[in-house]
Structure formats: structure tokens, C-alpha cells
Design a protein around this motif. Structure first.
Motif, short mmCIF file in Angstrom:
data_model
loop_
_atom_site.label_atom_id
_atom_site.label_comp_id
_atom_site.label_asym_id
_atom_site.label_seq_id
_atom_site.Cartn_x
_atom_site.Cartn_y
_atom_site.Cartn_z
N ALA A 11 0.81 -1.15 -0.10
CA ALA A 11 -0.07 -0.17 -0.08
C ALA A 11 0.93 1.25 0.00
CB ALA A 11 -0.90 -0.03 1.16
N ALA A 12 1.97 1.28 0.85
CA ALA A 12 2.86 2.43 0.72
C ALA A 12 3.43 2.55 -0.39
CB ALA A 12 3.91 2.34 1.95
N LEU A 13 3.76 1.63 -1.29
CA LEU A 13 4.52 1.70 -2.35
C LEU A 13 3.66 2.30 -3.47
CD1 LEU A 13 6.92 -1.57 -2.67
CD2 LEU A 13 7.69 0.95 -2.47
N THR A 14 2.24 1.86 -3.44
CA THR A 14 1.18 2.21 -4.44
C THR A 14 0.97 3.80 -4.31
OG1 THR A 14 0.41 0.15 -4.64
CG2 THR A 14 -1.15 2.04 -5.08
N GLU A 15 0.99 4.02 -2.91
CA GLU A 15 0.54 5.58 -2.58
C GLU A 15 1.60 6.41 -2.99
OE1 GLU A 15 -0.73 4.85 1.23
OE2 GLU A 15 -2.63 3.96 0.86
N THR A 16 3.01 6.19 -2.71
CA THR A 16 4.05 6.91 -2.78
C THR A 16 4.71 7.06 -4.06
OG1 THR A 16 5.52 5.32 -1.63
CG2 THR A 16 4.27 7.08 -0.41
N LEU A 17 4.98 5.56 -4.59
CA LEU A 17 5.85 5.43 -5.89
C LEU A 17 5.20 5.08 -7.18
CD1 LEU A 17 8.94 3.74 -4.37
CD2 LEU A 17 8.25 6.18 -4.46
N GLY A 18 3.78 4.67 -6.83
CA GLY A 18 2.98 4.43 -8.00
C GLY A 18 3.58 2.73 -8.47
N THR A 19 3.87 2.08 -7.67
CA THR A 19 4.72 0.72 -8.01
C THR A 19 4.03 -0.22 -6.99
OG1 THR A 19 6.28 -0.63 -8.81
CG2 THR A 19 6.79 1.17 -7.10
N ASP A 20 4.64 -1.62 -7.05
CA ASP A 20 4.38 -2.72 -6.25
C ASP A 20 6.02 -3.14 -5.73
OD1 ASP A 20 4.80 -4.12 -8.38
OD2 ASP A 20 2.81 -4.95 -8.68
N PRO A 21 5.84 -4.20 -4.80
CA PRO A 21 7.11 -4.68 -4.60
C PRO A 21 7.79 -5.32 -5.76
CG PRO A 21 5.37 -4.92 -2.88
CD PRO A 21 4.52 -4.39 -3.93
N PRO A 22 6.98 -6.09 -6.52
CA PRO A 22 7.59 -6.74 -7.71
C PRO A 22 8.09 -5.53 -8.58
CG PRO A 22 5.69 -7.88 -7.40
CD PRO A 22 5.60 -6.69 -6.38
N GLY A 23 7.65 -4.71 -8.92
CA GLY A 23 8.03 -3.39 -9.60
C GLY A 23 9.06 -2.66 -9.24
N LEU A 24 9.25 -2.67 -7.99
CA LEU A 24 10.55 -1.87 -7.22
C LEU A 24 11.48 -2.78 -7.36
CD1 LEU A 24 11.85 0.29 -5.62
CD2 LEU A 24 11.06 -0.57 -3.66
N THR A 25 11.32 -4.19 -7.21
CA THR A 25 12.51 -5.05 -7.21
C THR A 25 12.97 -5.05 -8.53
OG1 THR A 25 11.44 -6.53 -5.34
CG2 THR A 25 13.18 -7.63 -6.91
N ARG A 26 12.29 -5.22 -9.45
CA ARG A 26 12.76 -5.00 -10.82
C ARG A 26 13.55 -3.99 -11.35
NH1 ARG A 26 7.58 -7.32 -11.98
NH2 ARG A 26 6.75 -5.06 -12.60
N ALA A 27 13.05 -2.71 -10.84
CA ALA A 27 13.65 -1.67 -11.12
C ALA A 27 15.27 -1.63 -10.41
CB ALA A 27 12.91 -0.42 -10.57
N TRP A 28 15.23 -2.10 -9.24
CA TRP A 28 16.40 -2.34 -8.54
C TRP A 28 17.37 -3.31 -9.05
CZ3 TRP A 28 17.50 -6.73 -4.80
CH2 TRP A 28 18.47 -6.56 -4.10
N GLN A 29 16.85 -4.44 -9.39
CA GLN A 29 17.78 -5.20 -10.26
C GLN A 29 18.30 -4.44 -11.49
OE1 GLN A 29 14.55 -8.36 -10.50
NE2 GLN A 29 15.69 -9.57 -9.04
N GLN A 30 17.36 -3.83 -12.17
CA GLN A 30 18.11 -3.10 -13.46
C GLN A 30 18.89 -2.09 -12.94
OE1 GLN A 30 14.39 -1.70 -15.07
NE2 GLN A 30 13.63 -3.54 -15.85
N GLU A 31 18.86 -1.54 -11.83
CA GLU A 31 20.08 -0.52 -11.30
C GLU A 31 21.15 -1.08 -11.05
OE1 GLU A 31 21.23 3.56 -10.59
OE2 GLU A 31 19.60 2.45 -11.97
N LEU A 32 21.17 -2.29 -10.36
CA LEU A 32 22.42 -3.12 -10.01
C LEU A 32 23.08 -3.42 -11.11
CD1 LEU A 32 21.06 -5.33 -7.02
CD2 LEU A 32 22.21 -3.06 -6.96
N THR A 33 22.38 -4.16 -12.19
CA THR A 33 22.69 -4.52 -13.58
C THR A 33 23.53 -3.41 -14.21
OG1 THR A 33 21.27 -6.31 -13.59
CG2 THR A 33 22.31 -5.60 -15.75
N ARG A 34 22.95 -2.30 -14.32
CA ARG A 34 23.51 -1.19 -14.83
C ARG A 34 24.78 -0.37 -14.31
NH1 ARG A 34 23.65 4.19 -14.82
NH2 ARG A 34 22.66 4.51 -12.95
N GLU A 35 24.75 -0.69 -13.05
CA GLU A 35 25.90 -0.08 -12.27
C GLU A 35 27.35 -0.89 -12.09
OE1 GLU A 35 26.60 2.79 -10.68
OE2 GLU A 35 24.90 3.85 -10.68
N PHE A 36 26.90 -2.16 -12.18
CA PHE A 36 27.82 -3.25 -11.80
C PHE A 36 28.32 -4.17 -12.85
CE2 PHE A 36 26.20 -2.97 -7.28
CZ PHE A 36 27.01 -1.64 -7.13
N ARG A 37 27.64 -4.11 -13.89
CA ARG A 37 28.07 -5.08 -15.10
C ARG A 37 28.56 -4.34 -16.35
NH1 ARG A 37 23.15 -9.47 -15.35
NH2 ARG A 37 23.99 -10.74 -13.42
#
Length: 384
Positions: A358-384
Motif C-alpha cells: 500500500a505504501a509503495l502504491t501511494e508514494t511511488l505508484g508501483t508495487d514490490p515486484p515493480g520496485l524489485t525489478r527496477a532495483w535489479q536493473q539498477e544493480l545491473t547497470r551499475e555493476f556489469r
């Protein structure tokens, strides 16, 4: 690290909540009077309680340098052994200008009866209870613009002054990251050794070896708790100047966010936010500040999910624990960079009151899977 058991870090850790109990002081004018819970109180017990009350009207003279107020001992039980008596009591006090709510500890007050009158002869931690800093020896006081530093036996003014200067930089940094209300001041305890630190926290010394500092206090809404940042002089002394500043800013941020943090708050968010505040504006790159996670990602070990609360538990794999902290910081850094710092703060506030989805939907407009994917993409971009 934020307060609570089972949440360590090699350099950042919080410690243990100080639970304050209050039992009314019993008094009577006859041998048949009643005490706590309406039980009968003997004349001897009444006299012992009165002696403790009279003795505890003010802090001992040896503590005059410490800014103490609301000093009181509230007796919960009394036992006698001939001409000796032992009163179990709760010490309650505030540090003037710093504590909005009282700190306290369980004590045992020993009394002796001489010429028909009870008098206090000793005051010590109750059996099994941790000591106060002054139980370990003389306390040296150093004041900063935003902090009060209390040094244990053996701590010199030079070292305490340096810590006060670092705490004075940590408080504005925490306030800049956390715009919510908080006292804007911090109390730092610097015991004389690792063993002395562990004794204050009531835990084995091995749990804090190599750590820089911990934070104590209660979480959740209500009167602001009596927070303390407790420095491990051995671990802290091994850090670089930048490392010491990161440690104190991280721990001070936990103090700042205390009232907004509850059992609902995910540890990746509370620990990540504290690191985000500590690194904010430092110019440190992810590769520099998260080397363990960078190495894992480059070796093909991309995390499948944001760190679970169990990833921060005591006694686990130190490398995995480090990656959990680094990943948490990078998640908060991602949120602040993509959705804005105000959104990160709002997420923190909401996550302590409602479910994370609920907090993610109200503040970021996403959900836990969506945030996780964005985070994984950021890790890949930074470290690979």
C-alpha cells in the motif's frame, strides 16, 4: 543500525530497547499499611522504602558534571537479612535538554540498620541488569552544538572532543535527509572498552567486535524516547575519518526517524535510509560504497529480491550481511533518484503505518515486484 535484537552490521548496529517500568512508591503510617497491589507492608519495609526515597531525592555528588534531572528511585520490592536490607528499584532520570522521555535501569539498593535507622550503603545494577555508564567509573562530559558526549573511564577529552565534532556534523546531515520532526540533538556514550560497551548493552562482547557504534531506544509513536548512540571505542578507532562520519550519521539518522519506525517498517528501508542519509552528498559511487554487492553481481549473483528482515540477523554470513546493507542503501538511493527524496521520506513514513504494498502504491505508484525489478536493473547497470 536501527534498534532491536538480531539486526547487526560489521560497522553499524543498533542495540537493545531500554524498557522503563514504574512501580508506585509505597508509604504508610502503621505497621498494617498496604503497599503495591494492596498487599500488607511491614514496618521494616515501610522504613526501608522511606529511607530509599529520602536518599534518592537528588543525583549523587559524583555525577554533578552530568546534566541530570527528574532523578528518582521507585521501589518495587524489599527483602531483609538481619541488619541488612535490599530494595529492588527502578532508577528514572533525564539528561537535561536531551531527553523528552525518561531513561532508566533496574537497580538494587543496599541498606544497613544502625542505631535503629536504615541508611543506604550501596547502589548497583539489579542482578542481571546492565549497568549505567557511571557504574563503570568516572564519567567525562563533552558538549557540542548538537550533542552531548559522555565518556567512560579512561576516555580522554581529546578523543571525546573529536567525537563531539563528528556528531555535530551528523545531526545536520540527518536533519537534511529527514525533514520530519525530531529533537535535532543526539547523546553519544563512549565507554572505556569493548567489554564495557557490551556490559552497557547487556550482550556478549563478541557480538560487537569490529562494529563502530550502535543505537538504543524504543521505536514507534509516543513521547520521544531516550536514545543513545553507543560507540565501540575499538571498532570506531579503526575507521577512517570518512568511516567515522558515516557511522555517526547513520546512527543519528536512526534517532531522527525513531518515531516513524515501527515493527511494520522493513529493515531494508530503515537501514537503507540511514545509509542513504550517511552517504548523501558524499560523492561516493555505488562501486566505491557497495564493493561486496558489486563483486557478487559481476560474478552473476544478482539478488532475486530486496533483503528480507532475516538477512540482518545475528550470526549469519558476514559477506551476505554486508551485501544486504549495500543493497538496501542502493534501493533507497534508487527511490530518491527516480521518484525524488520527498517520495522516499513519504514511503518511510507510510511504511511504518501500513503495508509495504500500500505504501509503495501511494508514494511511488508501483508495487514490490515493480520496485524489485527496477532495483535489479539498477544493480545491473551499475555493476556489469
Amino acid at each position: 543500525m536501527f534498534p532491536g535484537l538480531g539486526r547487526p552490521r560489521r560497522l553499524l548496529l543498533r542495540a537493545l530497547a531500554l524498557v522503563l517500568l514504574c512501580v508506585p512508591l509505597a508509604g504508610c503510617d502503621s505497621g498494617s499499611a498496604t503497599g503495591p497491589g494492596s498487599r500488607p507492608v511491614s514496618v521494616t519495609e515501610r522504613e526501608v522504602r522511606q529511607a530509599v526515597a529520602a536518599w534518592s531525592a537528588a543525583p549523587p555528588g559524583a555525577l554533578a558534571a552530568i546534566p541530570l534531572e527528574d532523578w528518582s528511585y521507585e521501589v518495587s520490592s524489599v527483602r531483609t537479612e538481619g541488619v541488612r536490607a535490599f530494595a529492588r528499584a527502578e532508577l528514572r532520570y533525564r539528561l537535561t535538554g536531551y531527553d523528552a522521555a525518561p531513561a532508566g535501569s533496574a537497580r538494587e539498593v543496599e541498606l544497613a540498620r544502625e542505631t535503629g535507622t536504615w541508611g543506604v550503603v550501596a547502589d548497583r545494577p539489579a542482578p542481571g541488569a546492565p549497568p549505567q555508564l557511571w557504574d563503570q567509573g568516572p564519567v567525562t562530559v563533552e558538549r557540542g552544538a548538537h550533542c552531548l558526549v559522555l565518556g567512560g573511564e579512561g576516555q580522554g577529552t581529546g578523543a571525546l572532543s573529536a567525537i563531539a565534532a563528528e556528531a555535530d556534523r551528523a545531526v545536520p546531515a540527518a536533519s537534511a535527509a529527514w525533514p520530519g520532526p525530531w529533537a535535532g540533538k543526539v547523546v553519544v556514550l563512549v565507554p572505556g572498552s569493548l567489554d564495557a560497551m557490551a556490559a552497557l548493552l547487556g550482550r556478549p562482547a563478541g557480538e560487537y567486535r569490529g562494529l563502530g557504534a550502535v543505537t538504543t531506544g524504543r521505536t514507534g509513536a509516543g513521547p520521544a524516547p531516550a536514545d543513545r548512540v553507543v560507540v565501540n571505542p575499538e571498532g570506531y578507532g579503526q575507521l577512517s575519518a570518512e568511516g567515522r562520519q558515516v557511522i555517526l550519521t547513520h546512527e543519528t539518522t536512526h534517532v531522527a526517524t525513531r518515531a516513524a519506525t515501527t515493527a511494520k517498517t522493513p529493515l531494508w528501508l530503515s537501514e537503507g535510509f540511514a545509509d542513504w542519509a550517511a552517504y548523501r552528498g558524499s560523492g561516493r559511487t555505488p562501486a566505491q560504497a557497495a564493493p561486496a554487492l558489486a563483486r557478487a553481481v559481476r560474478e552473476g549473483d544478482l539478488p532475486g529480491a530486496l533483503p528480507a528482515d532475516g538477512a540482518f540477523a545475528f550470526g549469519g554470513d558476514a559477506e551476505a550481511l554486508t551485501r544486504a546493507y549495500e543493497g538496501s542503501w542502493l534501493a533507497c538511493r534508487l527511490i530518491a533518484g527516480r521518484w525524488g527524496e520527498a517520495a522516499l521520506v513519504s514511503l518511510y513514513e507510510r511504511a511504518g503505518r501500513e503495508s509495504l504494498p500500500a505504501a509503495l502504491t501511494e508514494t511511488l505508484g508501483t508495487d514490490p515486484p515493480g520496485l524489485t525489478r527496477a532495483w535489479q536493473q539498477e544493480l545491473t547497470r551499475e555493476f556489469r
